[in-house]
Scaffold this motif. Structure first.
Motif, PDB file in Angstrom:
ATOM      1  N   LEU A   1     -59.989  64.208   6.978  1.00 62.04           N
ATOM      2  CA  LEU A   1     -60.305  62.808   7.267  1.00 62.04           C
ATOM      3  C   LEU A   1     -60.228  61.963   5.998  1.00 62.04           C
ATOM      4  O   LEU A   1     -59.690  60.846   6.011  1.00 62.04           O
ATOM      5  CB  LEU A   1     -61.704  62.712   7.889  1.00 62.04           C
ATOM      6  N   ARG A   2     -60.745  62.491   4.894  1.00 58.92           N
ATOM      7  CA  ARG A   2     -60.692  61.737   3.643  1.00 58.92           C
ATOM      8  C   ARG A   2     -59.241  61.541   3.198  1.00 58.92           C
ATOM      9  O   ARG A   2     -58.862  60.469   2.722  1.00 58.92           O
ATOM     10  CB  ARG A   2     -61.486  62.459   2.562  1.00 58.92           C
ATOM     11  N   TYR A   3     -58.424  62.591   3.356  1.00 59.85           N
ATOM     12  CA  TYR A   3     -57.014  62.479   2.973  1.00 59.85           C
ATOM     13  C   TYR A   3     -56.316  61.401   3.805  1.00 59.85           C
ATOM     14  O   TYR A   3     -55.514  60.613   3.286  1.00 59.85           O
ATOM     15  CB  TYR A   3     -56.314  63.828   3.143  1.00 59.85           C
ATOM     16  N   LEU A   4     -56.612  61.360   5.092  1.00 58.75           N
ATOM     17  CA  LEU A   4     -55.988  60.362   5.968  1.00 58.75           C
ATOM     18  C   LEU A   4     -56.417  58.945   5.564  1.00 58.75           C
ATOM     19  O   LEU A   4     -55.596  58.036   5.462  1.00 58.75           O
ATOM     20  CB  LEU A   4     -56.371  60.649   7.420  1.00 58.75           C
ATOM     21  N   LEU A   5     -57.712  58.757   5.317  1.00 53.93           N
ATOM     22  CA  LEU A   5     -58.222  57.417   5.024  1.00 53.93           C
ATOM     23  C   LEU A   5     -57.711  56.880   3.688  1.00 53.93           C
ATOM     24  O   LEU A   5     -57.599  55.670   3.503  1.00 53.93           O
ATOM     25  CB  LEU A   5     -59.754  57.433   5.027  1.00 53.93           C
TER      26      LEU A   5
ATOM     27  N   VAL B   1     -38.930  76.029   8.424  1.00 50.54           N
ATOM     28  CA  VAL B   1     -39.717  76.358   7.236  1.00 50.54           C
ATOM     29  C   VAL B   1     -41.176  76.548   7.626  1.00 50.54           C
ATOM     30  O   VAL B   1     -41.723  75.779   8.415  1.00 50.54           O
ATOM     31  CB  VAL B   1     -39.601  75.244   6.176  1.00 50.54           C
ATOM     32  N   MET B   2     -41.792  77.570   7.060  1.00 54.22           N
ATOM     33  CA  MET B   2     -43.221  77.823   7.243  1.00 54.22           C
ATOM     34  C   MET B   2     -43.929  77.582   5.913  1.00 54.22           C
ATOM     35  O   MET B   2     -43.435  77.973   4.860  1.00 54.22           O
ATOM     36  CB  MET B   2     -43.461  79.260   7.712  1.00 54.22           C
ATOM     37  N   ILE B   3     -45.076  76.910   5.947  1.00 60.98           N
ATOM     38  CA  ILE B   3     -45.896  76.688   4.762  1.00 60.98           C
ATOM     39  C   ILE B   3     -47.053  77.684   4.795  1.00 60.98           C
ATOM     40  O   ILE B   3     -47.743  77.807   5.812  1.00 60.98           O
ATOM     41  CB  ILE B   3     -46.451  75.255   4.711  1.00 60.98           C
ATOM     42  N   ALA B   4     -47.269  78.396   3.703  1.00 62.78           N
ATOM     43  CA  ALA B   4     -48.350  79.377   3.624  1.00 62.78           C
ATOM     44  C   ALA B   4     -49.044  79.269   2.272  1.00 62.78           C
ATOM     45  O   ALA B   4     -48.481  78.741   1.310  1.00 62.78           O
ATOM     46  CB  ALA B   4     -47.813  80.799   3.834  1.00 62.78           C
ATOM     47  N   VAL B   5     -50.274  79.776   2.228  1.00 64.06           N
ATOM     48  CA  VAL B   5     -51.055  79.771   0.991  1.00 64.06           C
ATOM     49  C   VAL B   5     -51.468  81.204   0.671  1.00 64.06           C
ATOM     50  O   VAL B   5     -51.969  81.921   1.540  1.00 64.06           O
ATOM     51  CB  VAL B   5     -52.314  78.880   1.124  1.00 64.06           C
ATOM     52  N   ALA B   6     -51.216  81.617  -0.566  1.00 67.42           N
ATOM     53  CA  ALA B   6     -51.604  82.959  -1.016  1.00 67.42           C
ATOM     54  C   ALA B   6     -52.877  82.838  -1.839  1.00 67.42           C
ATOM     55  O   ALA B   6     -52.891  82.199  -2.893  1.00 67.42           O
ATOM     56  CB  ALA B   6     -50.491  83.599  -1.835  1.00 67.42           C
ATOM     57  N   ARG B   7     -53.927  83.445  -1.349  1.00 71.77           N
ATOM     58  CA  ARG B   7     -55.241  83.337  -1.973  1.00 71.77           C
ATOM     59  C   ARG B   7     -55.495  84.515  -2.914  1.00 71.77           C
ATOM     60  O   ARG B   7     -55.126  85.654  -2.627  1.00 71.77           O
ATOM     61  CB  ARG B   7     -56.311  83.314  -0.881  1.00 71.77           C
ATOM     62  N   ALA B   8     -56.127  84.253  -4.054  1.00 70.94           N
ATOM     63  CA  ALA B   8     -56.446  85.307  -5.007  1.00 70.94           C
ATOM     64  C   ALA B   8     -57.595  86.155  -4.480  1.00 70.94           C
ATOM     65  O   ALA B   8     -58.588  85.638  -3.979  1.00 70.94           O
ATOM     66  CB  ALA B   8     -56.814  84.704  -6.357  1.00 70.94           C
ATOM     67  N   ASN B   9     -57.438  87.466  -4.577  1.00 69.96           N
ATOM     68  CA  ASN B   9     -58.466  88.409  -4.154  1.00 69.96           C
ATOM     69  C   ASN B   9     -58.892  89.255  -5.356  1.00 69.96           C
ATOM     70  O   ASN B   9     -58.069  89.667  -6.169  1.00 69.96           O
ATOM     71  CB  ASN B   9     -57.931  89.333  -3.060  1.00 69.96           C
ATOM     72  N   HIS B  10     -60.192  89.546  -5.436  1.00 72.56           N
ATOM     73  CA  HIS B  10     -60.745  90.324  -6.545  1.00 72.56           C
ATOM     74  C   HIS B  10     -61.514  91.522  -5.989  1.00 72.56           C
ATOM     75  O   HIS B  10     -62.680  91.739  -6.302  1.00 72.56           O
ATOM     76  CB  HIS B  10     -61.683  89.465  -7.396  1.00 72.56           C
TER      77      HIS B  10
ATOM     78  N   ALA C   1     -57.802  73.377   2.919  1.00 70.64           N
ATOM     79  CA  ALA C   1     -57.487  72.006   2.513  1.00 70.64           C
ATOM     80  C   ALA C   1     -56.121  71.945   1.839  1.00 70.64           C
ATOM     81  O   ALA C   1     -55.351  71.002   2.055  1.00 70.64           O
ATOM     82  CB  ALA C   1     -58.561  71.480   1.564  1.00 70.64           C
ATOM     83  N   THR C   2     -55.806  72.957   1.030  1.00 67.33           N
ATOM     84  CA  THR C   2     -54.513  73.006   0.355  1.00 67.33           C
ATOM     85  C   THR C   2     -53.375  73.106   1.355  1.00 67.33           C
ATOM     86  O   THR C   2     -52.340  72.443   1.219  1.00 67.33           O
ATOM     87  CB  THR C   2     -54.455  74.199  -0.615  1.00 67.33           C
ATOM     88  N   LEU C   3     -53.553  73.923   2.400  1.00 70.39           N
ATOM     89  CA  LEU C   3     -52.513  74.082   3.415  1.00 70.39           C
ATOM     90  C   LEU C   3     -52.238  72.760   4.119  1.00 70.39           C
ATOM     91  O   LEU C   3     -51.081  72.370   4.316  1.00 70.39           O
ATOM     92  CB  LEU C   3     -52.934  75.146   4.428  1.00 70.39           C
ATOM     93  N   VAL C   4     -53.293  72.049   4.482  1.00 66.73           N
ATOM     94  CA  VAL C   4     -53.136  70.758   5.153  1.00 66.73           C
ATOM     95  C   VAL C   4     -52.431  69.762   4.232  1.00 66.73           C
ATOM     96  O   VAL C   4     -51.489  69.060   4.633  1.00 66.73           O
ATOM     97  CB  VAL C   4     -54.511  70.205   5.591  1.00 66.73           C
ATOM     98  N   GLU C   5     -52.879  69.713   2.976  1.00 65.86           N
ATOM     99  CA  GLU C   5     -52.289  68.770   2.030  1.00 65.86           C
ATOM    100  C   GLU C   5     -50.831  69.103   1.734  1.00 65.86           C
ATOM    101  O   GLU C   5     -49.988  68.201   1.629  1.00 65.86           O
ATOM    102  CB  GLU C   5     -53.104  68.777   0.731  1.00 65.86           C
ATOM    103  N   LEU C   6     -50.532  70.392   1.626  1.00 63.78           N
ATOM    104  CA  LEU C   6     -49.151  70.795   1.340  1.00 63.78           C
ATOM    105  C   LEU C   6     -48.206  70.397   2.460  1.00 63.78           C
ATOM    106  O   LEU C   6     -47.089  69.942   2.217  1.00 63.78           O
ATOM    107  CB  LEU C   6     -49.079  72.311   1.122  1.00 63.78           C
ATOM    108  N   ARG C   7     -48.645  70.602   3.700  1.00 69.49           N
ATOM    109  CA  ARG C   7     -47.798  70.205   4.827  1.00 69.49           C
ATOM    110  C   ARG C   7     -47.501  68.711   4.781  1.00 69.49           C
ATOM    111  O   ARG C   7     -46.365  68.283   5.003  1.00 69.49           O
ATOM    112  CB  ARG C   7     -48.489  70.560   6.141  1.00 69.49           C
ATOM    113  N   GLU C   8     -48.535  67.929   4.489  1.00 75.12           N
ATOM    114  CA  GLU C   8     -48.360  66.480   4.419  1.00 75.12           C
ATOM    115  C   GLU C   8     -47.393  66.110   3.294  1.00 75.12           C
ATOM    116  O   GLU C   8     -46.452  65.334   3.495  1.00 75.12           O
ATOM    117  CB  GLU C   8     -49.717  65.810   4.185  1.00 75.12           C
TER     118      GLU C   8
END
Length: 300
Positions: free
Chosen positions: A23-27, A192-201, A155-162
């Motif tokens: 919502l903040r990104y849209l506004l 094209v598919m957008i994906a996010v790779a998250r760091a795991n520890h 949030a990164t996935l949504v922003e990247l698509r935009e």
């Protein structure tokens, strides 16, 4: 606003429930008044993303047909800015501590459900993260790091698509987005598919970058954003065909066959360029193949 939209069953542009992030990104998105904004951040390979100050942003006027009147847009920005200044840091922390005493624990949903507090996004904006706000009142939940990282990934996935779509539209390409599969079709030629790779520890190992979403094999390419070790910012991008993503983890070992170390790109703009080069090559190959099929044969 997110509570009201979700309560009425109104989904966002990706067919999902509204969150404070989307919502903040849209506004705040100036695309709705016809502007395209560049140079909002910069980062180098292997370093954290650094936001640029607004005075060095590059704005392109009349890039799109506006769907929101500028006067209404800037009025909303003024209201949003004024609301952020209503409570001091001390007031926000005192209300947060009172909520902790009442509930016995804190989380983003608990904060958002309380009408006496700003949303969790406001705390992140003011203090840098929920973790820092919690630390300021002496609260240290074990699960916070995991949930903060997961929220940042979403949030990164949504922003990247935009941003991916905005870059392509700005260059005159047509797009079609499938809400069910998440596939973006460019000029009816490339999926094209957008994906996010998250760091795991896990288990004291070196960080591994995992993709939790299933890779759709119908995609021609997958644009993967690789997060930093804190899962807060994008560290680099990788553009690969689905066949290269044979496991749920990106292979980064120096001696591991198929590692992605030499395939990384520093910016989303570079990832978009790689996708467009692939599309041009695919279209050229298709045209050459069609030419061979319909080439007239010589007579005897």
């Amino acid at each position: 606003m997110a509570k009201e939209l979700n309560g009425e069953g109104i989904l966002n542009q990706f067919g999902r429930r509204w969150t404070s992030w989307t919502l903040r990104y849209l506004l705040k998105n100036e695309h709705y008044i016809g502007r395209n904004v560049y140079n909002r951040s910069n980062w180098k390979l292997g370093q954290k993303r650094q936001p640029n100050p607004p005075d060095v942003w590059i704005r392109s006027e009349a890039s799109f047909s506006p769907i929101v009147k500028p006067a209404l847009f800037w009025k909303a920005q003024k209201i949003s800015s004024r609301r952020r200044l209503l409570l001091s840091d001390r007031d926000m922390l005192e209300r947060l501590k009172a909520l902790l005493v009442e509930k016995g624990k804190l989380s983003a949903p608990i904060i958002d459900a309380s009408f006496d507090l700003p949303g969790n996004g406001a705390y992140i904006k003011r203090f840098g993260s929920l973790r820092k706000a919690y630390a300021a009142i002496g609260y240290y939940p074990d699960s916070l790091k995991f949930h903060d990282g997961r929220r940042a990934v979403i949030a990164t996935l949504v922003e990247l698509r935009e941003e991916f779509a905005d870059e392509l539209v700005a260059f005159g390409h047509s797009l079609a987005f499938d809400q069910k599969t998440g596939l973006i079709t460019i000029d009816r030629a490339v999926k094209v598919m957008i994906a996010v790779a998250r760091a795991n520890h896990d288990r004291g190992r070196f960080p591994r970058w995992g993709i939790r979403r299933r890779i759709d094999q119908r995609a021609d390419l997958v644009v993967v954003a690789r997060m930093d070790e804190d899962n807060r910012e994008v560290m680099s991008y990788v553009v690969l065909p689905p066949a290269r993503l044979t496991s749920s983890f990106l292979l980064t070992g120096e001696h591991t066959p198929g590692n992605i170390n030499n395939s990384q790109l520093a910016t989303l703009e570079e990832a978009v360029e790689a996708v467009l080069r692939f599309k041009a090559h695919k279209v050229a190959r298709s045209a050459a193949s069609d030419s061979k099929k319909f080439r007239p044969r010589r007579g005897n």
